[in-house]
Design a protein around this motif. Structure first.
Motif, PDB file in Angstrom:
ATOM      1  N   THR A  14     -13.987  -0.372  -0.324  1.00 37.21           N
ATOM      2  CA  THR A  14     -12.574  -0.654  -0.589  1.00 37.21           C
ATOM      3  C   THR A  14     -12.028  -1.682   0.378  1.00 37.21           C
ATOM      4  OG1 THR A  14     -12.279   1.577  -1.421  1.00 37.21           O
ATOM      5  CG2 THR A  14     -10.287   0.397  -0.775  1.00 37.21           C
ATOM      6  N   ARG A  15     -12.330  -1.512   1.655  1.00 30.08           N
ATOM      7  CA  ARG A  15     -11.805  -2.465   2.636  1.00 30.08           C
ATOM      8  C   ARG A  15     -12.353  -3.869   2.426  1.00 30.08           C
ATOM      9  NH1 ARG A  15     -11.438   2.370   5.636  1.00 30.08           N
ATOM     10  NH2 ARG A  15     -10.162   2.268   7.516  1.00 30.08           N
ATOM     11  N   LEU A  16     -13.665  -3.975   2.209  1.00 33.18           N
ATOM     12  CA  LEU A  16     -14.244  -5.316   2.053  1.00 33.18           C
ATOM     13  C   LEU A  16     -13.772  -5.958   0.755  1.00 33.18           C
ATOM     14  CD1 LEU A  16     -17.866  -4.936   3.482  1.00 33.18           C
ATOM     15  CD2 LEU A  16     -15.909  -6.082   4.508  1.00 33.18           C
ATOM     16  N   ARG A  73     -12.169   3.478  -9.914  1.00 33.25           N
ATOM     17  CA  ARG A  73     -12.011   2.208 -10.641  1.00 33.25           C
ATOM     18  C   ARG A  73     -13.301   1.655 -11.219  1.00 33.25           C
ATOM     19  NH1 ARG A  73     -11.884   1.322  -5.317  1.00 33.25           N
ATOM     20  NH2 ARG A  73     -13.132  -0.330  -4.403  1.00 33.25           N
ATOM     21  N   LYS A  74     -14.438   1.965 -10.572  1.00 31.98           N
ATOM     22  CA  LYS A  74     -15.674   1.379 -11.064  1.00 31.98           C
ATOM     23  C   LYS A  74     -16.217   2.094 -12.292  1.00 31.98           C
ATOM     24  CE  LYS A  74     -16.889  -0.349  -6.522  1.00 31.98           C
ATOM     25  NZ  LYS A  74     -16.446  -1.725  -6.807  1.00 31.98           N
ATOM     26  N   ARG A  75     -15.676   3.286 -12.597  1.00 28.10           N
ATOM     27  CA  ARG A  75     -16.213   4.025 -13.729  1.00 28.10           C
ATOM     28  C   ARG A  75     -15.239   4.010 -14.902  1.00 28.10           C
ATOM     29  NH1 ARG A  75     -17.121   6.609  -9.168  1.00 28.10           N
ATOM     30  NH2 ARG A  75     -15.421   8.097  -9.400  1.00 28.10           N
ATOM     31  N   ALA A  76     -14.236   3.134 -14.852  1.00 27.64           N
ATOM     32  CA  ALA A  76     -13.195   3.176 -15.873  1.00 27.64           C
ATOM     33  C   ALA A  76     -13.427   2.215 -17.026  1.00 27.64           C
ATOM     34  CB  ALA A  76     -11.848   2.865 -15.214  1.00 27.64           C
ATOM     35  N   GLU A  77     -14.477   1.432 -16.953  1.00 28.10           N
ATOM     36  CA  GLU A  77     -14.784   0.462 -18.025  1.00 28.10           C
ATOM     37  C   GLU A  77     -13.583  -0.405 -18.374  1.00 28.10           C
ATOM     38  OE1 GLU A  77     -18.033   3.544 -19.942  1.00 28.10           O
ATOM     39  OE2 GLU A  77     -16.561   2.623 -21.301  1.00 28.10           O
ATOM     40  N   ALA A  78     -12.949  -0.934 -17.351  1.00 31.53           N
ATOM     41  CA  ALA A  78     -11.806  -1.818 -17.595  1.00 31.53           C
ATOM     42  C   ALA A  78     -12.283  -3.274 -17.559  1.00 31.53           C
ATOM     43  CB  ALA A  78     -10.760  -1.568 -16.514  1.00 31.53           C
ATOM     44  N   GLU A  96     -11.552  -4.783 -11.958  1.00 34.48           N
ATOM     45  CA  GLU A  96     -11.212  -3.729 -11.013  1.00 34.48           C
ATOM     46  C   GLU A  96     -10.754  -4.354  -9.701  1.00 34.48           C
ATOM     47  OE1 GLU A  96     -15.707  -2.848  -9.613  1.00 34.48           O
ATOM     48  OE2 GLU A  96     -13.891  -2.802  -8.413  1.00 34.48           O
ATOM     49  N   VAL A  97      -9.706  -3.811  -9.193  1.00 35.57           N
ATOM     50  CA  VAL A  97      -9.056  -4.356  -8.004  1.00 35.57           C
ATOM     51  C   VAL A  97      -8.746  -3.178  -7.081  1.00 35.57           C
ATOM     52  CG1 VAL A  97      -6.981  -5.564  -7.177  1.00 35.57           C
ATOM     53  CG2 VAL A  97      -8.054  -6.258  -9.336  1.00 35.57           C
ATOM     54  N   THR A  98      -8.834  -3.389  -5.779  1.00 38.29           N
ATOM     55  CA  THR A  98      -8.591  -2.265  -4.859  1.00 38.29           C
ATOM     56  C   THR A  98      -7.133  -1.817  -4.917  1.00 38.29           C
ATOM     57  OG1 THR A  98      -7.968  -3.662  -2.993  1.00 38.29           O
ATOM     58  CG2 THR A  98     -10.320  -3.133  -3.242  1.00 38.29           C
ATOM     59  N   GLU A  99      -6.925  -0.569  -4.518  1.00 40.76           N
ATOM     60  CA  GLU A  99      -5.563  -0.029  -4.518  1.00 40.76           C
ATOM     61  C   GLU A  99      -4.675  -0.728  -3.486  1.00 40.76           C
ATOM     62  OE1 GLU A  99      -8.401   1.592  -4.058  1.00 40.76           O
ATOM     63  OE2 GLU A  99      -8.197   3.251  -2.637  1.00 40.76           O
ATOM     64  N   ILE A 100      -5.304  -1.378  -2.497  1.00 39.77           N
ATOM     65  CA  ILE A 100      -4.492  -2.092  -1.510  1.00 39.77           C
ATOM     66  C   ILE A 100      -3.753  -3.239  -2.187  1.00 39.77           C
ATOM     67  CG2 ILE A 100      -4.637  -3.590   0.522  1.00 39.77           C
ATOM     68  CD1 ILE A 100      -7.284  -1.153   0.465  1.00 39.77           C
ATOM     69  N   SER A 101      -4.512  -4.069  -2.907  1.00 41.43           N
ATOM     70  CA  SER A 101      -3.877  -5.205  -3.587  1.00 41.43           C
ATOM     71  C   SER A 101      -2.904  -4.721  -4.649  1.00 41.43           C
ATOM     72  CB  SER A 101      -4.943  -6.092  -4.224  1.00 41.43           C
ATOM     73  OG  SER A 101      -5.800  -6.603  -3.235  1.00 41.43           O
ATOM     74  N   CYS A 102      -3.259  -3.660  -5.361  1.00 39.13           N
ATOM     75  CA  CYS A 102      -2.387  -3.181  -6.437  1.00 39.13           C
ATOM     76  C   CYS A 102      -1.106  -2.584  -5.884  1.00 39.13           C
ATOM     77  CB  CYS A 102      -3.118  -2.150  -7.303  1.00 39.13           C
ATOM     78  SG  CYS A 102      -4.449  -2.892  -8.251  1.00 39.13           S
ATOM     79  N   GLN A 112       9.524   5.980  -8.417  1.00 39.92           N
ATOM     80  CA  GLN A 112       8.316   5.621  -9.153  1.00 39.92           C
ATOM     81  C   GLN A 112       7.137   5.336  -8.226  1.00 39.92           C
ATOM     82  OE1 GLN A 112      10.437   2.388 -11.110  1.00 39.92           O
ATOM     83  NE2 GLN A 112       9.864   3.266 -13.087  1.00 39.92           N
ATOM     84  N   SER A 113       7.247   5.807  -6.974  1.00 41.33           N
ATOM     85  CA  SER A 113       6.233   5.422  -5.999  1.00 41.33           C
ATOM     86  C   SER A 113       4.832   5.851  -6.397  1.00 41.33           C
ATOM     87  CB  SER A 113       6.641   5.893  -4.613  1.00 41.33           C
ATOM     88  OG  SER A 113       5.874   6.965  -4.185  1.00 41.33           O
ATOM     89  N   GLN A 114       4.710   6.942  -7.121  1.00 44.82           N
ATOM     90  CA  GLN A 114       3.382   7.390  -7.533  1.00 44.82           C
ATOM     91  C   GLN A 114       2.712   6.380  -8.478  1.00 44.82           C
ATOM     92  OE1 GLN A 114       3.097  10.864 -10.092  1.00 44.82           O
ATOM     93  NE2 GLN A 114       1.234  11.541  -9.071  1.00 44.82           N
ATOM     94  N   LEU A 115       3.555   5.602  -9.172  1.00 45.14           N
ATOM     95  CA  LEU A 115       3.030   4.640 -10.142  1.00 45.14           C
ATOM     96  C   LEU A 115       2.719   3.269  -9.553  1.00 45.14           C
ATOM     97  CD1 LEU A 115       5.421   5.240 -13.136  1.00 45.14           C
ATOM     98  CD2 LEU A 115       3.004   5.844 -12.985  1.00 45.14           C
ATOM     99  N   MET A 116       3.049   3.126  -8.259  1.00 40.17           N
ATOM    100  CA  MET A 116       2.972   1.787  -7.677  1.00 40.17           C
ATOM    101  C   MET A 116       1.616   1.109  -7.866  1.00 40.17           C
ATOM    102  SD  MET A 116       4.711   0.967  -4.061  1.00 40.17           S
ATOM    103  CE  MET A 116       6.167   1.917  -4.115  1.00 40.17           C
ATOM    104  N   GLY A 117       0.540   1.868  -7.701  1.00 40.89           N
ATOM    105  CA  GLY A 117      -0.800   1.289  -7.833  1.00 40.89           C
ATOM    106  C   GLY A 117      -1.066   0.854  -9.259  1.00 40.89           C
ATOM    107  N   ALA A 118      -0.768   1.721 -10.217  1.00 36.90           N
ATOM    108  CA  ALA A 118      -1.008   1.397 -11.626  1.00 36.90           C
ATOM    109  C   ALA A 118      -0.139   0.221 -12.060  1.00 36.90           C
ATOM    110  CB  ALA A 118      -0.718   2.623 -12.489  1.00 36.90           C
ATOM    111  N   LEU A 119       1.109   0.216 -11.607  1.00 38.42           N
ATOM    112  CA  LEU A 119       2.033  -0.881 -11.937  1.00 38.42           C
ATOM    113  C   LEU A 119       1.492  -2.204 -11.398  1.00 38.42           C
ATOM    114  CD1 LEU A 119       4.728  -2.107 -12.800  1.00 38.42           C
ATOM    115  CD2 LEU A 119       5.787  -1.092 -10.788  1.00 38.42           C
ATOM    116  N   GLY A 120       1.063  -2.197 -10.152  1.00 43.53           N
ATOM    117  CA  GLY A 120       0.497  -3.404  -9.556  1.00 43.53           C
ATOM    118  C   GLY A 120      -0.742  -3.848 -10.318  1.00 43.53           C
ATOM    119  N   ALA A 121      -1.566  -2.873 -10.732  1.00 41.18           N
ATOM    120  CA  ALA A 121      -2.781  -3.203 -11.479  1.00 41.18           C
ATOM    121  C   ALA A 121      -2.422  -3.858 -12.804  1.00 41.18           C
ATOM    122  CB  ALA A 121      -3.614  -1.947 -11.697  1.00 41.18           C
ATOM    123  N   ALA A 122      -1.381  -3.348 -13.460  1.00 42.14           N
ATOM    124  CA  ALA A 122      -0.957  -3.921 -14.743  1.00 42.14           C
ATOM    125  C   ALA A 122      -0.460  -5.351 -14.543  1.00 42.14           C
ATOM    126  CB  ALA A 122       0.130  -3.049 -15.365  1.00 42.14           C
TER     127      ALA A 122
END
Lengths: 383, 271, 407
Positions: A373-375, B69-74, B77-83, B240-250
């Motif tokens: 995740t970090r990298l 994220r790697k098993r979601a067949e999207a 995939e982007v880390t939760e930090i960026s999202c 809506q803080s719980q949704l922040m990651g999903a929202l960012g991903a969208a």
């Protein structure tokens, strides 16, 4: 990896590292009575060992579960001193006739002294007392004398004196080895070498701390002879980064693999830098003095101090040379030397607007999800 | 009409957010993750689409984030930090520092005006400074976790907790209780200790206004106050803080699709 | 129970107050920061004010400022796995609440590695911060327990280099005669100090370990000064009187205990009071012996080199350390040894497991390890330490009972 020559080199190196005992026993079988001398990171002048007719073998630790060593070393020390002590207690190092330690930090100094107290019945333990500063006019003279002392000890162990001729031959061989390793780093920055992973570099370089130096030189020469015909690696993927913090404790290969799977491509690193940094040792004159001089002219690591050659200049140079977009600072857990450099390196990199991230690691990779995740997040900031 | 999907697959809950082609949030759901990421994603997405009466063929791009994220067949995939950074930026365009305190880890993120991560720091090797620490301490104090924050606010005299370790910390708490220290004073001391660790992490990335807090622990009013006291400013906390990651991903899904299509990104108004 | 307060303590406190008050305040006197086991006589002789940041950090730790200072350092990115003296000093450097309002800015740094390698990393950071020169004296670790000829030569050459650098900093020609005088004063103070430690081994103890620690600063910080001589001469005279009258500083001594490793300064007083509840007295500390040296003003560089490289157990082999500590413990007729397992001092803590086994074996006395840290209170848990100490005293009782029944 489309380069067959590299695959073949890699395979030979992996095989030997996977069963070091076997490699050492085969080596010994060809030379009855010859000795095996282990040495601890980051650097010991293996030329002396070779000139005494012995095989130098790096003791770079491993992900062994530590239990017996807890009776000798507290748990808040780096894993490499604990794992090597565990190996010593398990008898894994009984194949060694001697173990040499450089004084790179407090942990290693004291652990070598603990080995001397507790393991001298198994093998000879000695310190190659390198100066901790590279910039005194007195360092070369001091180290030259210290190397003579170590040479005498090795001569005693091996039952044969170290002649100047033997030492020069050993220097020639190790010079060639270091030159070829430097060539490997240059090759890796070209399109042909761009597919080589950090874990693969680790394997090839680590093999240099096991193999007989002439045999290793031959392997690398064969690789370069064959790879000249190789085609390009194809489209180069991954964001180019420099990784630093690798001269001593080694991350597990699975940890290193996370770099490429996170979308990073490592274009320069300091893997086993202590062993590579002496460059070309001079051949004329007193060989002990020449080895000493080369050491004092080598690069500053976290564990070596030179007032005019600060470490950040080396890191910045690595970034420039490889046109990297960022730096990953690896810190062996509990390593004071790397921890002290971290704040300063981060500041220097920030001043040059070079993004960086720091990660600590142990020899046991543990769960890699967090590292991934970090990298990945770091790669996302570089994109 | 194109839609863009973000799905955040956490260890317990899977969140799904849908934004439209203008970049507005139009739908969201939360389901339990269960055993399989792909099953949770499919269920969350189906429900989110149902809410806006849209079909899967209208989804132009999907990005998955989080633990699974790697098993979601999207599509990406982007880390939760960026999202997280992107989602927080959408909700609070003025935000520059984000702190997310989850159950198992804590993140501090510096974000630029355009929602891109500048730098980040994480703490997940040690429970002290995460929601886990609070859970353990709530048990030691025999208080419900949900009540711990409010309880701490009743104290005028916090009992300092010095241990940097959950195990030592627990034994410290037990020993203070045995000496007769008031429960609310211990609770406040705990919140201050965690806030200290969290703010230390935030300082590593630099604290710049506006500061946004997210993660399960943001519902704890005692934690919010303890952190605000140390940083000297109030924090944005979204319902809506719980949704922040999903929202960012969208939003990132939309960015990527637009980039692939060669379009310029037009900024949507945030309501 | 009340004990007579050592009269010398007032003298020591006044000497140290003046020292901190005047350091860095005289424009013609340059300020040098030195590591604890640095031959600072070479700077004192050049008229420099010499500051010892480790001593300063220890004082801050004793006054419970450690936690705050460390928080500041760690917020700036310094790891908790680094020496806590260095974290406290960094905390002060970054504006934290240090004693006396902080330390005067250094003109030059004097870094000697005989205590540990960590100081080299730490002072390099200080040098970068203040953009000042760092003079290094690399003292190689004496792996065989003895100093080699080439180590000795190397250190002397570095001292010579250092003197030339000091000349450049002060702008004054260096006077080797002044160095001899400084060394003479250091040795005079050192001789009295050593005699004080010897008197300290008397049974019953004429002073406690807290007494001597309260009077330690001059021998560590006031190298080559008359003030240090005055302090230890006074202490020696006072102790001689006490020994002559058979005065017991701690009253009844049910258990005579020696301490190994740097104390946890922030909790030592409490620990000593806890021990006293059981009639246990801390009669000595191995740490004090780092300042016992044999310097010769007629051969200043040679003896500074040899003595500073060999008088501290941290720069000698673990085997040598064990021998020296066994001798110290024996000299106090101690009933037990407490080893402080000092979390952030690897240089003094590694080897402690062997030390524990060997002391138990050789001297037949219980040895207990207590976890803590010299400046970081978060690594210390009072309940745990006190329980362990209590169990240790019970072990001494048990050992006495077995000896009695065996007799």
């Amino acid at each position: 990896m489309s380069n067959e020559a590299f695959s073949s080199l890699l395979q030979r190196c992996s095989e030997a590292l996977a069963d070091r005992r076997s490699y050492i026993e085969t080596w010994k079988a060809r030379r009855p009575g010859a000795k095996v001398v282990g040495y601890f990171p980051t650097y010991v002048p293996t030329e002396l060992v070779i000139a005494a007719g012995a095989l130098p073998v790096g003791m770079w630790g491993g992900p062994v579960a530590v239990s017996r060593a807890n009776a000798y070393i507290q748990q808040y020390t780096c894993s490499i001193v604990r794992s090597t002590t565990e190996y010593a207690l398990k008898g894994t190092f009984d194949i060694l006739d001697a173990a040499l330690f450089p004084p790179i930090c407090d942990a290693v100094k004291l652990v070598s002294s603990i080995w001397n107290l507790d393991f001298s019945d198994r093998f000879l333990v000695d310190m190659v007392n390198l100066p901790e500063r590279l910039d005194s006019t007195a360092s070369v003279e001091y180290l030259g004398a210290e190397l003579q002392r170590v040479g005498d000890t090795l001569a005693g162990l091996c039952g044969q004196p170290i002649t100047d001729a033997a030492l020069r031959a050993a220097i020639t061989s190790c010079n060639r080895m270091r030159s070829l390793q430097e060539e490997l780093y240059r090759w890796r920055r070209t399109a042909a070498g761009a597919g080589v992973s950090l874990a693969q570099m680790q394997t090839v370089l680590q093999a240099g701390t096991l193999f007989d130096s002439d045999e290793y030189v031959a392997l690398l020469e064969a690789f370069f002879a064959a790879s000249g015909l190789a085609t390009s690696a194809g489209k180069v993927r991954g964001l180019p980064v420099v990784v630093t913090g690798l001269p001593c404790q080694q991350p597990h290969a699975s940890f290193l693999d996370v770099f490429e799977s996170s979308g990073l491509r490592v274009v320069n690193d300091d893997l086993f830098l202590g062993m590579r940094a002496c460059g070309q040792i001079a051949m004329d004159g007193d060989p002990y003095a020449n080895i000493a001089r080369a050491f004092t002219e080598s690069v500053a690591l976290a564990t070596r101090y030179h007032s005019q050659r600060p470490r950040h200049e080396f890191v910045l140079e690595q970034v420039r040379a490889a046109k990297a977009k960022g730096v990953v600072l690896l810190i062996p857990k509990f390593c004071e030397a790397e921890w002290f450099d971290l704040r300063y390196l981060k500041e220097q990199l920030a001043q040059q607007s070079i993004p960086c991230i720091s990660l600590d690691f142990e020899e046991d990779p543990g769960s890699l999800g967090a590292v991934q995740t970090r990298l990945e997040a770091f790669a996302e900031t570089l994109a | 009409m194109n839609f863009f999907v973000g799905v955040d697959i956490g260890s317990t809950a899977t969140k799904c957010a849908i934004v439209d082609s203008a970049g507005n949030l139009v739908s969201s759901t939360v389901v339990a993750t269960g055993a399989r990421a792909i099953v949770a994603k499919t269920a969350a997405l189906a429900e989110a689409l149902r809410q806006i009466d849209a079909g899967p063929e209208q989804v132009a791009f999907q990005v998955a984030t989080g633990y699974g994220r790697k098993r979601a067949e999207a599509d990406g995939e982007v880390t939760e930090i960026s999202c997280h950074a992107r989602g927080a930026s959408y909700l609070y365009p003025g935000t520059r520092t984000i702190v997310d305190i989850g159950g198992q880890d804590t993140k501090a993120i510096r974000v630029a005006a355009n929602g891109k991560v500048e730098t980040f720091a994480m703490n997940d090797k040690c429970a002290a400074g995460t929601g886990r620490f609070l859970e353990v301490m709530a048990r030691a104090l025999e208080v419900d976790l949900e009540d711990l924050g409010a309880l701490s606010m009743r104290s005028q005299a916090p009992q300092a907790i010095s241990s940097f370790c959950t195990v030592f910390g627990e034994s410290e708490v037990v020993s203070h209780l045995a000496s007769g220290v008031e429960v609310e004073d211990i609770a406040l001391g705990l919140h201050e200790a965690i806030a200290g660790r969290v703010v230390g992490l935030m300082r590593r990335v630099g604290i710049e206004s506006e500061v946004t807090m997210s993660g399960g622990v943001s519902r704890n009013i005692g934690m919010r106050q303890a952190i605000e006291k140390l940083i000297g400013c109030t924090m944005n906390i979204s319902p809506q803080s719980q949704l922040m990651g999903a929202l960012g991903a969208a939003l990132i899904a939309r960015d990527r699709w637009l980039a692939a299509e060669g379009h310029q990104r037009e900024d949507a108004n945030v309501q | 129970m009340t004990t007579k307060i050592l009269k010398t303590t007032a003298l020591t406190q006044s000497v140290m107050r003046d020292y901190y008050a005047s350091a860095g305040k005289t424009t013609c006197r340059k300020v040098a920061w030195a590591t604890a086991i640095m031959p600072a006589e070479i700077a004192t002789a050049a008229g420099m004010d010499v500051i010892f940041p480790e001593s300063y950090s220890a004082s801050c730790s004793g006054k419970n400022l450690g936690a705050q200072l460390i928080d500041i350092a760690e917020a700036a990115g310094q790891s908790q796995e680094t020496c806590s003296y260095t974290r406290a000093e960094l905390g002060v450097r970054l504006g934290g609440p240090g004693l006396y309002g902080g330390l005067p800015r250094p003109d030059v740094l004097l870094c000697c590695t005989s205590s540990c390698t960590t100081v080299l990393k730490w002072f390099a950071d200080v040098a970068r911060h203040f953009n000042c020169e760092m003079i290094v004296i690399d003292m190689p670790f004496n792996f065989s327990g003895k100093i080699t000829e080439h180590s000795q030569r190397y250190i002397v050459k570095q001292l010579q280099e250092a003197i030339r650098r000091i000349e450049a900093v002060t702008g004054e020609p260096y006077d080797m005669e002044k160095l001899s005088q400084a060394v003479a004063l250091s040795q005079e103070a050192g001789d009295y100090y050593k005699k004080c430690l010897e008197l300290g081994t008397t049974k019953p103890a004429p002073m406690t370990t807290i007494d001597i620690l309260t009077n330690l600063a001059p021998i560590t910080c006031m190298r080559g000064t008359q003030a240090a001589v005055d302090v230890y001469k006074s202490l020696y005279e006072e102790l001689s009187e006490r020994v002559a009258e058979g005065y017991a500083a701690a009253g009844e001594e049910r258990y005579r205990i020696v301490w190994d490793n740097i104390p946890f300064w922030f909790a030592l007083g409490k620990t000593v009071r806890f021990l006293s509840e059981f009639g246990a007295v801390l009669v000595g500390a191995t740490y004090l012996y780092h300042w016992v040296r044999e310097l010769d003003p007629k051969a200043p560089l040679e003896t500074l080199a040899r003595e500073f490289a060999t008088s501290i157990t941290l720069n000698q082999s673990v085997a040598h350390k064990i021998d020296k500590i066994a001798a110290i413990v024996k000299s106090y007729q101690a009933d037990g040894l407490i080893i402080h397992a000092n979390r952030s001092c690897k240089a003094d803590s590694l080897g402690a497991l062997d030390l524990q086994r060997e002391i138990t074996k050789r001297l037949g006395i219980p040895v207990v390890m207590v976890d803590g840290d010299h400046t970081d209170p978060r690594a210390y848990s009072e309940g745990v330490v006190q329980t362990r100490i209590q169990a240790f005293l019970e072990a001494i009782d048990a050992a006495r009972e077995s000896a009695a029944t065996a007799a």
